[in-house]
Structures are given as C-alpha cells and as structure tokens.
Write a protein that holds these residues in place. Structure first.
Motif, PDB file in Angstrom:
ATOM      1  N   ALA A 120      -1.536   8.223  -7.376  1.00 23.42           N
ATOM      2  CA  ALA A 120      -0.829   7.169  -8.573  1.00 23.42           C
ATOM      3  C   ALA A 120      -2.151   6.540  -8.849  1.00 23.42           C
ATOM      4  O   ALA A 120      -2.314   6.202 -10.363  1.00 23.42           O
ATOM      5  N   TRP A 121      -2.951   6.013  -8.055  1.00 24.38           N
ATOM      6  CA  TRP A 121      -4.072   5.145  -8.539  1.00 24.38           C
ATOM      7  C   TRP A 121      -4.942   6.048  -9.181  1.00 24.38           C
ATOM      8  O   TRP A 121      -5.515   5.503 -10.361  1.00 24.38           O
ATOM      9  N   ASP A 122      -5.197   7.153  -9.241  1.00 26.48           N
ATOM     10  CA  ASP A 122      -6.008   8.243  -9.933  1.00 26.48           C
ATOM     11  C   ASP A 122      -5.500   8.579 -11.273  1.00 26.48           C
ATOM     12  O   ASP A 122      -6.309   8.636 -12.043  1.00 26.48           O
ATOM     13  N   MET A 123      -4.041   8.333 -11.203  1.00 26.53           N
ATOM     14  CA  MET A 123      -3.459   8.407 -12.430  1.00 26.53           C
ATOM     15  C   MET A 123      -3.234   7.185 -13.248  1.00 26.53           C
ATOM     16  O   MET A 123      -2.725   6.767 -14.057  1.00 26.53           O
ATOM     17  N   THR A 124      -3.881   6.326 -12.706  1.00 27.98           N
ATOM     18  CA  THR A 124      -4.153   4.727 -13.218  1.00 27.98           C
ATOM     19  C   THR A 124      -2.811   4.053 -13.325  1.00 27.98           C
ATOM     20  O   THR A 124      -2.580   3.420 -14.203  1.00 27.98           O
ATOM     21  N   LYS A 125      -2.114   4.176 -12.397  1.00 29.92           N
ATOM     22  CA  LYS A 125      -0.689   3.574 -12.026  1.00 29.92           C
ATOM     23  C   LYS A 125      -1.009   2.762 -10.833  1.00 29.92           C
ATOM     24  O   LYS A 125      -1.666   2.944  -9.829  1.00 29.92           O
ATOM     25  N   PHE A 126      -0.163   1.387 -10.835  1.00 26.48           N
ATOM     26  CA  PHE A 126      -0.294   0.518 -10.017  1.00 26.48           C
ATOM     27  C   PHE A 126      -1.806   0.244  -9.616  1.00 26.48           C
ATOM     28  O   PHE A 126      -2.182  -0.432  -8.557  1.00 26.48           O
TER      29      PHE A 126
ATOM     30  N   LYS B 186      -1.284  -6.841  -8.483  1.00 30.48           N
ATOM     31  CA  LYS B 186       0.380  -7.031  -7.983  1.00 30.48           C
ATOM     32  C   LYS B 186       0.798  -5.496  -7.846  1.00 30.48           C
ATOM     33  O   LYS B 186       1.531  -5.360  -6.815  1.00 30.48           O
ATOM     34  N   GLY B 187       0.565  -4.512  -8.661  1.00 28.99           N
ATOM     35  CA  GLY B 187       0.775  -3.123  -8.419  1.00 28.99           C
ATOM     36  C   GLY B 187       0.287  -2.609  -7.073  1.00 28.99           C
ATOM     37  O   GLY B 187       0.918  -1.831  -6.397  1.00 28.99           O
TER      38      GLY B 187
ATOM     39  N   ALA C  75       5.389  -0.431  -0.344  1.00 28.80           N
ATOM     40  CA  ALA C  75       6.291   0.383  -0.469  1.00 28.80           C
ATOM     41  C   ALA C  75       5.762   1.463   0.445  1.00 28.80           C
ATOM     42  O   ALA C  75       6.919   2.159   0.851  1.00 28.80           O
ATOM     43  N   VAL C  76       4.788   1.709   0.656  1.00 20.11           N
ATOM     44  CA  VAL C  76       4.146   2.675   1.541  1.00 20.11           C
ATOM     45  C   VAL C  76       4.602   2.302   3.106  1.00 20.11           C
ATOM     46  O   VAL C  76       5.087   3.374   3.709  1.00 20.11           O
ATOM     47  N   LEU C  77       4.298   1.238   3.275  1.00 19.12           N
ATOM     48  CA  LEU C  77       4.858   0.605   4.522  1.00 19.12           C
ATOM     49  C   LEU C  77       6.200   0.698   4.774  1.00 19.12           C
ATOM     50  O   LEU C  77       7.078   1.110   5.827  1.00 19.12           O
ATOM     51  N   ALA C  78       7.228   0.498   3.824  1.00 18.73           N
ATOM     52  CA  ALA C  78       8.572   0.606   3.967  1.00 18.73           C
ATOM     53  C   ALA C  78       9.175   2.180   4.158  1.00 18.73           C
ATOM     54  O   ALA C  78       9.915   2.532   4.940  1.00 18.73           O
ATOM     55  N   GLY C  79       8.560   2.914   3.342  1.00 26.25           N
ATOM     56  CA  GLY C  79       8.505   4.315   3.385  1.00 26.25           C
ATOM     57  C   GLY C  79       8.045   5.039   4.646  1.00 26.25           C
ATOM     58  O   GLY C  79       8.644   5.788   5.249  1.00 26.25           O
TER      59      GLY C  79
END
Length: 187
Positions: A154-160, A164-165, A172-176
């Motif tokens: 997702a970071w490679d696709m410039t998301k989050f 804050k992201g 979210a990764v920890l919860a998942g």
C-alpha cells in the motif's frame, strides 16, 4: 541623475549614508594586515605526522572503533510503531525463511524422515498444549509478516504514507495479526 532616482524611490538618505560612511583606505589596510597575521600564525602551528605502513591503518581504525559508542538510537529515541514494526518485519521474515530453508534442507538430506506422513504422525503424538503453542509460534510471525507486506505494498502505491496513515495501518496490522493468529491456531 542618481539623486533624482533616489528622491523618487525614497532612498536618497540611504545613498548619502553609504557615501559618507565608506571605510577609509587605512582601515582596509589594517584589516588586511590582521588577516595576514592570523593566516601566518595558523600556518606556523605544528602538526606532527609520521609515516606508517598500510597495515597500521587497520590497527588504528580498529582501536578507534572500540572507543566509539554504539548507535544511540535505542537510548535516545522514543520507541515508535514504525520502527518497531520494521524490526519485527525483518525478524519475522528472517525466522520464516530460516524455518523454510531448514525444513527444505532436512527434507533433502533425509526425505524418508521429513516426508509429510512422518511429520503428521509426529505432530499427532504431541500433547495439545504443545500443538497450540507450536501453531501460535508459526501463525503469529506468518500473519504479521503477510499483513505488514500488504501494508508495504500500500505504501508503494502511495497509500497511508502520512504519519497518521502509517500509525493507522500499523495498528490495523497488529489487530489483523491478532485475529489471524487466533483463527489459524483454531483451525
């Protein structure tokens, strides 16, 4: 013509001030002499050098490395989710790779011992507590590394990519990871 321009622009007083306050030739000479004196004093400083063989350079560097402090980042920076996640991602990737290569090499060396029939029989004979502990030790790194890999994609696709992201995706990764680990262990 210059006074007319300065009167129109309003900088006539500034031109007069500069014209009247230019340093004299004598003061320029004093400044130049002081600079030459400082330069001469600096060039007369004694710096002792000695020729050393190339092998001595390695010894000097090694003795200097011993005296250096270790990297201070662990001691002076507050732990952050981003670098803790990065360390955990590398550790889980290394552990999973070592496990995969270890099992693969063991299978190549002794295929009769490490085939799936023998592995299933061995695991079936273990107590339930050991089975669940083993499944947890395998599932948690696998889930974390997989989900954190998706985060990096997702970071490679410039998301989050904002702070804050990054924190939201980290949590979210920890919860998942927690949910996926429980789901994989209970399978």
């Amino acid at each position: 013509m210059l006074p007319l321009v300065s009167a129109r622009v309003g900088v006539g007083a500034s031109f007069r001030k500069v014209a009247l306050s230019t340093p004299s030739f004598a003061s320029n000479q004093l400044a130049a002499r002081a600079a030459r004196t400082n330069l001469a004093a600096a060039s007369k400083r004694a710096v002792q050098t000695q020729s050393l063989p190339p092998s001595a350079a390695t010894e000097i560097l090694n003795s200097q490395r011993v005296k250096r402090p270790s990297s201070p980042h662990f001691t002076i920076y507050q732990p952050q989710l981003t670098w803790l996640g990065s360390i955990a991602n590398r550790a889980t990737g290394g552990a999973l790779s070592a496990l995969l290569y270890g099992f693969s090499l063991a299978y190549l060396v002794a295929p009769g011992t490490f085939d799936s029939v023998h592995v299933v029989e061995f695991v079936a004979g273990l107590p339930d507590v050991v089975k669940y502990a083993g499944k947890t030790l395998l599932a948690a790194p696998f889930a974390f590394h997989s989900l954190n890999g998706l985060r990096h994609l997702a970071w490679d696709m410039t998301k989050f990519i904002t702070v804050k992201g990054a924190y939201q995706s980290g949590y979210a990764v920890l919860a998942g990871t927690a949910v996926s680990t429980v789901a994989l262990v209970l399978m």
